[in-house]
Design an enzyme around this catalytic site. Sequence first.
Site, mmCIF file in Angstrom:
data_model
loop_
_atom_site.group_PDB
_atom_site.id
_atom_site.type_symbol
_atom_site.label_atom_id
_atom_site.label_comp_id
_atom_site.label_asym_id
_atom_site.label_seq_id
_atom_site.Cartn_x
_atom_site.Cartn_y
_atom_site.Cartn_z
ATOM 1 C CG ASP A 8 101.831 86.956 66.981
ATOM 2 O OD1 ASP A 8 101.404 86.385 68.192
ATOM 3 O OD2 ASP A 8 101.362 87.630 66.109
ATOM 4 C CD GLU A 43 97.764 85.024 66.411
ATOM 5 O OE1 GLU A 43 97.412 85.983 66.533
ATOM 6 O OE2 GLU A 43 97.180 83.921 67.227
#
Length: 308
Positions: free
Chosen positions: A185, A228
Amino acid sequence: MQVFGLSRTMKRFENTDLLQRMLDVVPAGISIIDAKGNMIFANDVFERIWGGVKLVGIEQYHVYKGWWRDTGELIKPHEWAAARAIKQGLTSYDEEIEIECFDGTRKVILNSAAPIHDDSGAIFGAVVVNSDISDRVAFEDHLRTLSEQDPLTQAYTRRKLFDLLKHEVHRADRYHHPLSSILLDLDHFKTINDSFGHSVGDEVLIAVSRTIRENIRDTDIFGRLGGEEFLLVLPESDTQEAISLADKIRHNLAELSIGPVSQITCSMGVCKHIDGERPNELVHRADKAMYQAKINGRNRIELDSYSL
């Protein structure tokens, strides 16, 4: 339209000229062959599909190049539907094959053939029907790509990713081979979007995806879970190998500079598959490890406790 001599096969029809006219308006490639496999008729569509015709018997069918779509194997002369119709009396319907035409182009066609019998039941020829489905196949491939590949990052979509993960988990359980995963992440990605705009955020995601792909093996699986967040599935990789790859990716991402974004960091969770656990459980443990990396200061890698 090509008629290669009015053989006895064609003369069996009462009105040969009418037959030829009828076959020429059919929106499919049609050819008629005699008992030896020699072509005696081909309509215009058949010629357009193949980029011409070749007047050969069954033994020379190797000049017609084709591959089975389901296996990719080359079609042998005796395996062509026309050959099976003449030699074995078999009828074949819509066999999907890829062909190399005589003009060098490649197409995907549906290939059908049926034997023609005389009054006594003897086979004296066969009719072959071809339909060009290249455009349909290309469109289906395009739709499949849209459903399986994230259009921005070119990583697998979440759905395709879990399909592949399910397969790898099953394989790891069956053969007791190692399987690891990395959940990644990006740090402070919301700040990047808010500060520089979503177009810059998109450029960052593209660069991150490209960097990850440059560092993984062909056998590794890389997908975008959403936003993301990315997941890597690493077949035949133990925990140490996964950590080593994760650290390599983390360092390479930190060296990226995308426009106004001077540095890109990420938090990563690593875990190994435990025999018998479901795919979502493996991802959940990697996710927990990734959040622990966030808690511990970001830009770091954490190993799932069960993977120690």
